[in-house]
Design an enzyme around this catalytic site. Structure first.
Site, PDB file in Angstrom:
ATOM      1  N   PHE A   1       0.807  -1.227   0.000  1.00  0.00           N
ATOM      2  CA  PHE A   1       0.000   0.000   0.000  1.00  0.00           C
ATOM      3  C   PHE A   1       0.837   1.272   0.000  1.00  0.00           C
ATOM      4  CE2 PHE A   1       0.974  -0.208   4.542  1.00  0.00           C
ATOM      5  CZ  PHE A   1       1.175   1.136   4.838  1.00  0.00           C
TER       6      PHE A   1
ATOM      7  N   LYS B   1      -1.390  -7.036  -9.529  1.00  0.00           N
ATOM      8  CA  LYS B   1      -2.340  -7.096  -8.401  1.00  0.00           C
ATOM      9  C   LYS B   1      -1.962  -5.951  -7.460  1.00  0.00           C
ATOM     10  CE  LYS B   1      -3.191  -8.273  -4.546  1.00  0.00           C
ATOM     11  NZ  LYS B   1      -3.641  -7.343  -3.480  1.00  0.00           N
TER      12      LYS B   1
ATOM     13  N   GLU C   1      -4.962  -3.795  -2.137  1.00  0.00           N
ATOM     14  CA  GLU C   1      -6.411  -3.598  -1.989  1.00  0.00           C
ATOM     15  C   GLU C   1      -6.720  -2.334  -1.182  1.00  0.00           C
ATOM     16  OE1 GLU C   1      -4.562  -5.933  -0.750  1.00  0.00           O
ATOM     17  OE2 GLU C   1      -4.978  -6.246   1.395  1.00  0.00           O
ATOM     18  N   LYS C   2      -5.684  -1.759  -0.540  1.00  0.00           N
ATOM     19  CA  LYS C   2      -5.936  -0.566   0.282  1.00  0.00           C
ATOM     20  C   LYS C   2      -5.939   0.711  -0.551  1.00  0.00           C
ATOM     21  CE  LYS C   2      -4.238  -2.520   4.579  1.00  0.00           C
ATOM     22  NZ  LYS C   2      -3.400  -3.675   4.256  1.00  0.00           N
TER      23      LYS C   2
ATOM     24  N   SER D   1       5.134  -7.077   3.050  1.00  0.00           N
ATOM     25  CA  SER D   1       5.610  -7.537   4.362  1.00  0.00           C
ATOM     26  C   SER D   1       6.308  -8.888   4.261  1.00  0.00           C
ATOM     27  CB  SER D   1       4.414  -7.657   5.308  1.00  0.00           C
ATOM     28  OG  SER D   1       3.570  -8.690   4.837  1.00  0.00           O
TER      29      SER D   1
ATOM     30  N   CYS E   1       9.597   1.838   3.117  1.00  0.00           N
ATOM     31  CA  CYS E   1      10.451   0.700   3.468  1.00  0.00           C
ATOM     32  C   CYS E   1      11.876   1.160   3.718  1.00  0.00           C
ATOM     33  CB  CYS E   1      10.429  -0.333   2.357  1.00  0.00           C
ATOM     34  SG  CYS E   1      11.054   0.338   0.836  1.00  0.00           S
TER      35      CYS E   1
ATOM     36  N   GLU F   1       9.226  -4.444  12.697  1.00  0.00           N
ATOM     37  CA  GLU F   1       9.136  -3.231  11.879  1.00  0.00           C
ATOM     38  C   GLU F   1       7.886  -2.473  12.341  1.00  0.00           C
ATOM     39  OE1 GLU F   1       7.853  -3.837   7.791  1.00  0.00           O
ATOM     40  OE2 GLU F   1       9.203  -2.255   7.124  1.00  0.00           O
TER      41      GLU F   1
HETATM   42  P1  NAD Z   1       1.392  -6.655   2.859  1.00  0.00           P
HETATM   43  O1  NAD Z   1       2.357  -7.777   2.836  1.00  0.00           O
HETATM   44  O2  NAD Z   1       0.325  -6.657   3.883  1.00  0.00           O
HETATM   45  O3  NAD Z   1       0.633  -6.590   1.444  1.00  0.00           O
HETATM   46  C1  NAD Z   1       1.371  -6.635   0.233  1.00  0.00           C
HETATM   47  C2  NAD Z   1       0.571  -7.421  -0.798  1.00  0.00           C
HETATM   48  O4  NAD Z   1       0.483  -8.794  -0.400  1.00  0.00           O
HETATM   49  C3  NAD Z   1      -0.849  -6.915  -0.964  1.00  0.00           C
HETATM   50  O5  NAD Z   1      -1.142  -6.863  -2.337  1.00  0.00           O
HETATM   51  C4  NAD Z   1      -1.689  -7.936  -0.211  1.00  0.00           C
HETATM   52  O6  NAD Z   1      -2.969  -8.102  -0.787  1.00  0.00           O
HETATM   53  C5  NAD Z   1      -0.867  -9.202  -0.312  1.00  0.00           C
HETATM   54  N1  NAD Z   1      -0.975 -10.053   0.902  1.00  0.00           N
HETATM   55  C6  NAD Z   1      -0.921  -9.630   2.185  1.00  0.00           C
HETATM   56  N2  NAD Z   1      -0.978 -10.686   3.020  1.00  0.00           N
HETATM   57  C7  NAD Z   1      -1.053 -11.785   2.259  1.00  0.00           C
HETATM   58  C8  NAD Z   1      -1.113 -13.191   2.536  1.00  0.00           C
HETATM   59  N3  NAD Z   1      -1.139 -13.654   3.777  1.00  0.00           N
HETATM   60  N4  NAD Z   1      -1.173 -14.042   1.508  1.00  0.00           N
HETATM   61  C9  NAD Z   1      -1.149 -13.599   0.240  1.00  0.00           C
HETATM   62  N5  NAD Z   1      -1.094 -12.278  -0.084  1.00  0.00           N
HETATM   63  C10 NAD Z   1      -1.042 -11.392   0.903  1.00  0.00           C
HETATM   64  O7  NAD Z   1       2.247  -5.321   2.903  1.00  0.00           O
HETATM   65  P2  NAD Z   1       1.722  -3.830   3.071  1.00  0.00           P
HETATM   66  O8  NAD Z   1       1.261  -3.643   4.484  1.00  0.00           O
HETATM   67  O9  NAD Z   1       0.817  -3.486   1.976  1.00  0.00           O
HETATM   68  O10 NAD Z   1       3.084  -3.018   2.843  1.00  0.00           O
HETATM   69  C11 NAD Z   1       3.976  -2.685   3.882  1.00  0.00           C
HETATM   70  C12 NAD Z   1       5.164  -3.601   3.891  1.00  0.00           C
HETATM   71  O11 NAD Z   1       5.822  -3.547   2.630  1.00  0.00           O
HETATM   72  C13 NAD Z   1       6.222  -3.180   4.903  1.00  0.00           C
HETATM   73  O12 NAD Z   1       6.722  -4.335   5.531  1.00  0.00           O
HETATM   74  C14 NAD Z   1       7.294  -2.527   4.062  1.00  0.00           C
HETATM   75  O13 NAD Z   1       8.591  -2.551   4.608  1.00  0.00           O
HETATM   76  C15 NAD Z   1       7.215  -3.362   2.835  1.00  0.00           C
HETATM   77  N6  NAD Z   1       7.801  -2.677   1.689  1.00  0.00           N
HETATM   78  C16 NAD Z   1       9.016  -3.108   1.271  1.00  0.00           C
HETATM   79  C17 NAD Z   1       9.631  -2.466   0.210  1.00  0.00           C
HETATM   80  C18 NAD Z   1      10.973  -2.923  -0.271  1.00  0.00           C
HETATM   81  O14 NAD Z   1      11.335  -2.561  -1.391  1.00  0.00           O
HETATM   82  N7  NAD Z   1      11.718  -3.688   0.506  1.00  0.00           N
HETATM   83  C19 NAD Z   1       8.994  -1.399  -0.435  1.00  0.00           C
HETATM   84  C20 NAD Z   1       7.744  -1.004   0.025  1.00  0.00           C
HETATM   85  C21 NAD Z   1       7.149  -1.654   1.097  1.00  0.00           C
END
Ligand code: NAD
Length: 519
Positions: free
Chosen positions: A172, A196, A199-200, A249, A304, A404
């Site tokens: 998100f 994909k 969703e937020k 994440s 991140c 984090e």
């Molecule tokens: P998230 O993992 O909750 O969601 C990311 C994506 O994964 C979404 O599209 C979501 O629908 C999907 N998803 C979530 N849980 C899932 C599951 N159990 N099974 C299958 N799909 C699932 O992450 P977020 O809260 O949207 O983003 C924040 C996180 O992203 C932080 O940890 C941040 O550090 C990380 N991030 C990392 C970078 C990088 O380049 N290292 C860049 C941006 C964000």
């Protein structure tokens, strides 16, 4: 031509009749060049985190719709891979022009759905735009290698070919930049794509998809499907998808890495972080404190590469008071307010989680130097706001340090020596980024050599590389072996084929020889 929708302030419509527009509007999927409403009966509200207003509704795409998107991508692949690379580049040239044209609309959509300030939302789009610009030079980036005369009359060359259907799964926090890390590189290499979005805040992805279609991307080359776990699992399992780019994440990232890899796909997974700054006493105090505050609290800490932990070495710990002063001067408000420095966090759940982690730090002995938990923003009383928060005397065993936090919370630690500070950083499981603030080139060089983080800043708080390099998180912040964008990104979305050809004058030496050739 695809149907283009007017998305004005993140208002979607898939109906020609204004009177039949659903309210709140539904976010369409993009399948085979058509923006279509999902037939799903399950939708998630997209919520403005500054007001709690429901901006739109995002569908949990059905399995049939997901299959249709993959099938459209598969059908589009043969013609697209055979389209001259110069033509593919020209689509990107047009796309970068259209993104510039619509940057205000994109930024407003990002602020409305994600909450960051408008200025920061422009940065979100701009950093993605730079990847599109980079993709405009794909012919050179994708160039192969050639060695002539490896044996008599024989030449060998390698070519980088597209993989087929690739997919991207987004977080998100950067609704424009991260989709733009993915599909421009993938499609300009000749792949087709299924995106994909989070969703937020799916709105920016849809606007970008509209612009990509307007730029001339043929139907089916880029498809967008919405949803959560089910559609993600379908992406991991689908036989026709060859590669997955994931950002988000660790829980989701490691799940997708394992499940996708088990199905034989390439997966690149950029995950969570705990980015440290080491401050040496010889650093310039004002520039260092400004950098710490900007990198710690910008985007409400939801980057991140946010600097979430400062390790003060020796006497630099005396700067904590001034750090608090700088942080306290920041203005917290809705991202649409022109003087806002930081906006809300993404959701009520995120706010509660951040509060809990701050409290756990206090309960285990950290001292609260600045408490932003009870902030009320006039005019936005229902927003998910947290003001800048600073904890000190933090130790590596505390939950607030191990997890984090992903909010406007800066942790301060102290080290007696530079070596001790390096050892604190290296013991942390994450390895996205780390920075040092110092006037000593010798210290900076030692830091660069010994620090175990993928992206190193020397007097630079957020060392995110521009797209001609790659985004190189390491340790628990990354899984896979080919990073996002730069040379590694092109390698991720292509596979090498090595060709050995023999053209020699016929005549003589036609006897059968079973030995391995040696010249
Ligand atoms: P998230 O993992 O909750 O969601 C990311 C994506 O994964 C979404 O599209 C979501 O629908 C999907 N998803 C979530 N849980 C899932 C599951 N159990 N099974 C299958 N799909 C699932 O992450 P977020 O809260 O949207 O983003 C924040 C996180 O992203 C932080 O940890 C941040 O550090 C990380 N991030 C990392 C970078 C990088 O380049 N290292 C860049 C941006 C964000």
């Amino acid at each position: 031509r695809p149907q283009i929708f007017a998305l004005g302030n993140s208002r979607f419509s898939t109906s020609p009749e204004p009177s039949s527009k659903p309210n709140p509007p539904r976010v369409p999927n993009l399948i085979g060049g058509n923006f279509v409403d999902s037939r799903s009966s399950a939708f998630i509200d997209v919520i403005n985190p500054a007001t709690q207003e429901v901006v739109s509704q995002v569908p949990l795409t059905t399995n049939e719709e997901f299959k249709a998107a993959v099938s459209a991508a598969k059908q589009a692949f043969p013609a697209w891979r055979n389209t001259p690379v110069t033509t593919r580049q020209r689509v990107m040239l047009k796309l970068q022009e259209l993104i510039r044209r619509d940057i205000d609309k994109l930024a407003l959509n990002i602020t409305t759905e994600q909450g960051k300030t408008l200025k920061d939302a422009h940065g979100d789009v701009f950093r993605g735009l730079e990847v599109v610009e980079h993709a405009c030079g794909m012919a050179s980036l994708q160039m192969g290698e050639y060695v002539s005369n490896v044996s008599h009359g024989i030449d060998t060359y390698s070519i980088r070919e597209p993989l087929g259907v690739c997919a991207g799964i987004c977080p998100f926090n950067f609704p424009a930049m991260i989709p733009l890390w993915m599909f421009p590189i993938a499609v300009t290499c000749g792949n087709t794509f299924v995106l994909k979005p989070s969703e937020k805040d799916p709105g920016a992805s849809i606007i970008l998809a509209e612009l990509a279609m307007e730029a001339g991307l043929p139907n089916g080359v880029l498809n967008v499907v919405h949803g959560t776990n089910d559609v993600v699992n379908a992406i991991c399992d689908d036989e026709d998808i060859k590669a997955i780019s994931f950002v988000g994440s660790n829980i989701a990232g490691m799940h997708i890495f394992s499940r996708g890899s088990a199905k034989g796909k390439r997966v690149q997974s950029n995950m969570g972080a705990k980015n440290h700054a080491i401050v040496l006493p010889d650093a310039n105090i004002d520039t260092t404190l400004n950098a710490l505050v900007a990198a710690g609290f910008g985007a409400a800490g939801q980057r991140c590469m946010a600097l979430s932990t400062v390790v003060f070495v020796g006497d630099s710990k005396l700067w904590e008071d001034k750090l608090v002063e700088c942080a306290n001067a920041l203005k917290v408000s809705s991202g649409t307010e022109p003087d806002a420095d930081l906006g809300p966090v993404i959701s009520k759940q995120a706010k509660e989680r951040i509060h809990r982690l701050v409290q756990s730090g206090i309960d285990s002995g950290a001292r609260l130097l600045l408490d932003g938990r009870d902030i009320v923003v006039p005019g936005y009383e229902h927003g998910n706001f947290i003001g800048p928060t600073i904890l000190t005397d933090v130790t590596p065993d505390m939950e607030c340090y191990k997890e984090e936090i992903f909010g406007p919370v800066l942790l301060c630690m102290q080290a007696e020596s530079f070596e001790e500070a390096i050892s604190i950083v290296n013991r942390n499981r994450y390895g996205n980024g780390a920075s040092i603030f110092t006037e000593s080139g010798i210290a900076a060089r030692k830091f660069q050599t010994e620090i175990e983080a993928g992206q190193v800043g020397i007097n630079v708080p957020i060392p995110v590389p521009l797209p001609f390099f790659s985004f190189t998180g390491s340790k628990a912040s990354f899984a896979g072996d080919l990073n996002f964008y730069g040379k590694a990104g092109v390698n991720f979305f292509t596979q090498i084929k090595t060709v050995t050809q023999q053209w020699k004058e016929s005549g003589g030496g036609s006897a059968v020889n079973l030995a391995m050739p040696i010249s």
